[in-house]
Design an enzyme around this catalytic site. Structure first.
Site, PDB file in Angstrom:
ATOM      1  N   GLU A  67      -9.425  -2.102   5.721  1.00  0.00           N
ATOM      2  CA  GLU A  67      -9.936  -1.867   7.056  1.00  0.00           C
ATOM      3  C   GLU A  67     -11.246  -2.623   7.269  1.00  0.00           C
ATOM      4  O   GLU A  67     -11.810  -3.174   6.318  1.00  0.00           O
ATOM      5  CB  GLU A  67     -10.102  -0.367   7.248  1.00  0.00           C
ATOM      6  CG  GLU A  67      -8.754   0.316   7.074  1.00  0.00           C
ATOM      7  CD  GLU A  67      -8.759   1.739   7.551  1.00  0.00           C
ATOM      8  OE1 GLU A  67      -7.994   2.020   8.474  1.00  0.00           O
ATOM      9  OE2 GLU A  67      -9.523   2.555   7.019  1.00  0.00           O
ATOM     10  N   ASP A 100       0.820  -1.205   0.000  1.00  0.00           N
ATOM     11  CA  ASP A 100       0.000   0.000   0.000  1.00  0.00           C
ATOM     12  C   ASP A 100       0.856   1.258   0.000  1.00  0.00           C
ATOM     13  O   ASP A 100       2.078   1.194   0.170  1.00  0.00           O
ATOM     14  CB  ASP A 100      -0.945   0.003   1.216  1.00  0.00           C
ATOM     15  CG  ASP A 100      -0.245  -0.460   2.490  1.00  0.00           C
ATOM     16  OD1 ASP A 100       1.002  -0.545   2.485  1.00  0.00           O
ATOM     17  OD2 ASP A 100      -0.936  -0.738   3.488  1.00  0.00           O
ATOM     18  N   ASP A 121      -7.039  -3.572  14.732  1.00  0.00           N
ATOM     19  CA  ASP A 121      -8.413  -3.900  14.336  1.00  0.00           C
ATOM     20  C   ASP A 121      -8.449  -5.022  13.313  1.00  0.00           C
ATOM     21  O   ASP A 121      -9.471  -5.266  12.669  1.00  0.00           O
ATOM     22  CB  ASP A 121      -9.137  -2.660  13.817  1.00  0.00           C
ATOM     23  CG  ASP A 121      -8.463  -2.061  12.585  1.00  0.00           C
ATOM     24  OD1 ASP A 121      -7.452  -2.640  12.123  1.00  0.00           O
ATOM     25  OD2 ASP A 121      -8.937  -1.021  12.083  1.00  0.00           O
ATOM     26  N   HIS A 156      -6.902  -5.274  10.436  1.00  0.00           N
ATOM     27  CA  HIS A 156      -6.816  -4.960   9.002  1.00  0.00           C
ATOM     28  C   HIS A 156      -5.491  -5.431   8.433  1.00  0.00           C
ATOM     29  O   HIS A 156      -4.462  -5.407   9.101  1.00  0.00           O
ATOM     30  CB  HIS A 156      -7.034  -3.465   8.746  1.00  0.00           C
ATOM     31  CG  HIS A 156      -5.890  -2.588   9.164  1.00  0.00           C
ATOM     32  ND1 HIS A 156      -5.937  -1.764  10.267  1.00  0.00           N
ATOM     33  CD2 HIS A 156      -4.666  -2.390   8.619  1.00  0.00           C
ATOM     34  CE1 HIS A 156      -4.802  -1.108  10.378  1.00  0.00           C
ATOM     35  NE2 HIS A 156      -4.012  -1.475   9.405  1.00  0.00           N
TER      36      HIS A 156
END
Lengths: 281, 401
Positions: free
Chosen positions: A148, A72, A141, A143
């Protein structure tokens, strides 16, 4: 799925670096056969990169016939900004090794047409013959890359608008000014990572213990995108003791009992895929 | 190495530490077309590998040294050898490479008009290379100085600028090759002269002077930026009028201005305690100069230099048969080492006093005295003891041990 539990963060770095080294060596890449890797950024894989650089400098490994694709990159952040993933990869890995710059791919968040950039990235991965080993980290979380919570588990490389939580968490990297945090990112999709021959996920620290629990003890759920890899035929998770804090004792004991087998995975003469010719991989 | 002499090649110097942005960091140095280049940009935009990789053997890389005040050396005296100016300059420029100096200002002491008019046209600014260090321009030390603080200068040739800038033109002939002028600011008309010189981008240094502090401050406000060999040839520090030395801590000069000062750190001309006083009060302005005379680089013994018979003894130059010192003979690399030890300062501070600071004093710090991207690739490879291993100009090796 394999879960390798290391005593310390340092050993996680060493284990994962040794595994990468072994996979590249066993693959025996050459000018007609490149080893293709997916690469993460962030604090967790830093130790692994350091170890790989050490092995390179000691002459144990070469990246001459390795191609890399990063997961990314932020949108509209200058390439040489200290928080850009271009900057991270260059300074923490690429400049120290013998990789040909033509073989190091990172999504261009400053491309004039971001959609075209993402499509082109997928095409380049295909052209390289697909990814042999995709290395990833995860967020608290759950991801993976910038996929996400709520991301499609069959998503491809695309533009993502970042969640408010992520912006707030990242503000500390941008002078504590949330307005300076990029609002968008380009990221490979969960599906893009799923296409890799093998996926290796590195998870360390107690703050990620709940995510690890969600990743392996509960069902596949797009609110914890890393859980998708339960359905990948070859997933390897490497974690430290702290990251196991939310796991059941039974789970931890089960995987620890396999540690002798796992240790073989990084031995010089150990087989990564037992009873299988490497040529079949 | 023949291949590496092509300037267009992309060169990577690795296995080294470099001085950049006030820090010594483990980093490679990349050079192309005589300039430092940003390897990150090359990696991602040009996507090419280096043509040549040079193992620096774990050396420390500093920008090349810059000497703003050097009267000669290796038997050559710029102010006296008027018939052999070019060969003298070439000899010094070449020999300086062995001492890590990649740029310098040949310095002329107070001389008759004929000398200036003969010598100055022959010392042109030029880029360095394997033939020698870069010539940044001539430093004329005099003749507009105060006879009371003439030092070793010839009193007969000392002048005043009664006609303002015209006096300078009458004396020097032309200002074209001059980049630096040392003058005494207490002389009448100095304000107008300093302002005129500033407009012509010639740097003004105060020295050989009995100026008090307020005269010094006025000179700085008019455009003077430098003090010539601090402590030497000026009034000694006095607590009620600190004189030119007081410029180091003056608050009556524009805050954005750094007043630089040359200092001779040869262990002889400035006491180590005085070095420390200067360094601790105003480290940013400290510029190491050799102020070397023709005897620099000559062996121990007696030498006939022009009209003078000089004896080099124990690393000092004396007028033969006497104990009278006749000038400095310490090379720049030696001054850097001595300064580091005497001032008990960091390696960075010692190196910057011979690189960044003199470049900044001349206003050329975007191209010289730094290892930043885009700057001229002039640098030295040093041992941890700061001995010179090799010297490079525009990315080419011009000296090695």
């Amino acid at each position: 799925m394999r879960l390798v539990i290391c005593d310390t963060v340092d050993y996680v770095a060493e284990w994962s670096a040794k595994y990468v080294m072994k996979r590249i060596k066993d693959f025996n890449p050459n000018e007609n056969k490149y080893f293709v890797m997916g690469l993460p950024t962030g604090g967790t894989p830093l130790g692994m990169y350091k170890k790989l650089i050490e092995y390179y400098k000691a002459g144990k490994i070469s990246f001459k016939y390795v191609k890399t694709f990063n997961m990314d990159e932020y949108v509209d952040l200058p390439r040489d900004h200290p928080e850009s993933y271009h900057y991270y990869m260059y300074n923490n890995f690429f400049k120290h090794i013998d990789i040909d710059p033509k073989n190091a791919h990172i999504l261009d968040g400053n491309a004039p047409d971001l959609v075209a950039e993402c499509e082109e990235y997928e095409r380049k991965i295909k052209e390289a013959g697909g990814i042999e080993l995709f290395i990833g980290g995860i967020g608290p979380d759950g991801h993976i890359a910038f996929n996400e919570p709520g991301s499609s588990l069959v998503s491809r490389t695309r533009v993502k608008t970042l969640a408010q939580d992520t912006l707030e968490a990242n503000a500390r990297f941008f002078g504590n000014d949330i307005n300076k945090v990029p609002k968008q990112a380009l990221t490979v999709g969960v599906g893009t990572v799923m296409d890799a021959v093998e996926v290796m996920i590195v998870i360390t620290g107690s703050h990620k213990a709940f995510a690890l629990y969600k990743a392996i003890e509960e069902g596949v759920n797009h609110m914890w995108t890393v859980s998708a890899f339960q359905q990948h035929p070859r997933t390897l998770i490497i974690c430290d003791e702290d990251a196991t804090l939310e796991l059941r004792v039974k789970t931890v004991k089960y995987f620890k009992a396999l540690s002798a087998v796992h240790r073989k995975l990084i031995e010089e003469d150990g087989a990564v895929f037992p009873r299988r010719s490497l040529n079949d991989v | 190495m023949a291949k590496s002499s092509n300037k267009k090649l992309l060169k990577q110097f690795y296995n080294c530490e470099i001085l950049r942005d006030g820090q010594i960091v483990r980093e490679d140095l990349w050079v192309r077309n005589g300039k430092f280049v940003n390897p990150e940009k090359i990696f991602y935009v040009e996507k090419i590998m280096p043509d040549v990789r040079i193992d620096c053997g774990n050396a420390l890389i500093s920008p090349g040294y810059i000497d703003l005040q050097i009267n000669g050396g290796f038997g050559v005296d710029f102010s006296h050898d008027v018939t052999t100016v070019e060969s003298g300059i070439n000899k010094v420029a070449k020999t300086l490479l062995a001492h890590g100096v990649t740029s310098f200002c040949p310095t002329l002491v107070t001389s008759p008009n004929e000398t200036y008019q003969k010598v100055l046209p022959k010392i042109k600014k030029r880029n360095g290379g394997s033939d020698g260090a870069t010539i940044l321009g001539v430093h004329v030390e005099g003749p507009f100085i105060n006879p009371i603080k003439k030092g070793a200068h010839e009193e007969n040739f000392i002048k005043k600028f009664d006609k303002g800038l015209q006096s300078l033109l009458d004396t020097y002939g032309s200002l074209d090759n001059i980049c630096y002028i040392t003058l005494a600011p207490e002389l009448p008309n100095s304000s107008i002269v300093i302002k005129e010189l500033r407009q012509r981008n010639i740097k003004v240094s105060v020295g050989h002077s009995i100026a008090n502090l307020s005269e010094g401050e006025q000179a700085v406000k008019n455009g003077a930026t430098f003090i010539t060999h601090l402590f030497n040839a000026m009034l000694p520090f006095h607590h009620r009028d600190p004189g030119l030395v007081g410029l180091l801590t003056s608050i009556r000069i524009p805050q954005e201005k750094i007043v630089h000062y040359g200092i001779i750190a040869d262990g002889v001309h400035t006491h180590p305690a005085a070095l420390r006083i200067a360094h601790r009060t105003h480290p940013e302005g400290l510029v190491l100069v050799t102020d070397a005379i023709s005897a620099m680089g000559l062996e121990e013994g007696v030498h006939q230099l022009g009209q003078l018979t000089i004896q080099v003894r124990g690393g000092c130059a004396y007028i033969a048969g006497t104990d009278t010192l006749c000038g400095s003979i310490a090379e720049m690399s030696k001054c850097v080492r001595f300064f580091k030890e005497a001032a008990d300062c960091s390696t960075v501070e010692a190196l910057e006093a011979a690189t960044l600071h003199p470049a900044r004093a001349l206003g050329i710090e975007s191209t010289k005295g730094v290892l930043n991207f885009g700057a001229d690739a002039d640098f030295v490879l040093l041992t941890s003891e700061l001995d010179v291993i090799s010297t490079w100009i525009a990315g080419e090796r011009v000296y090695s041990v």
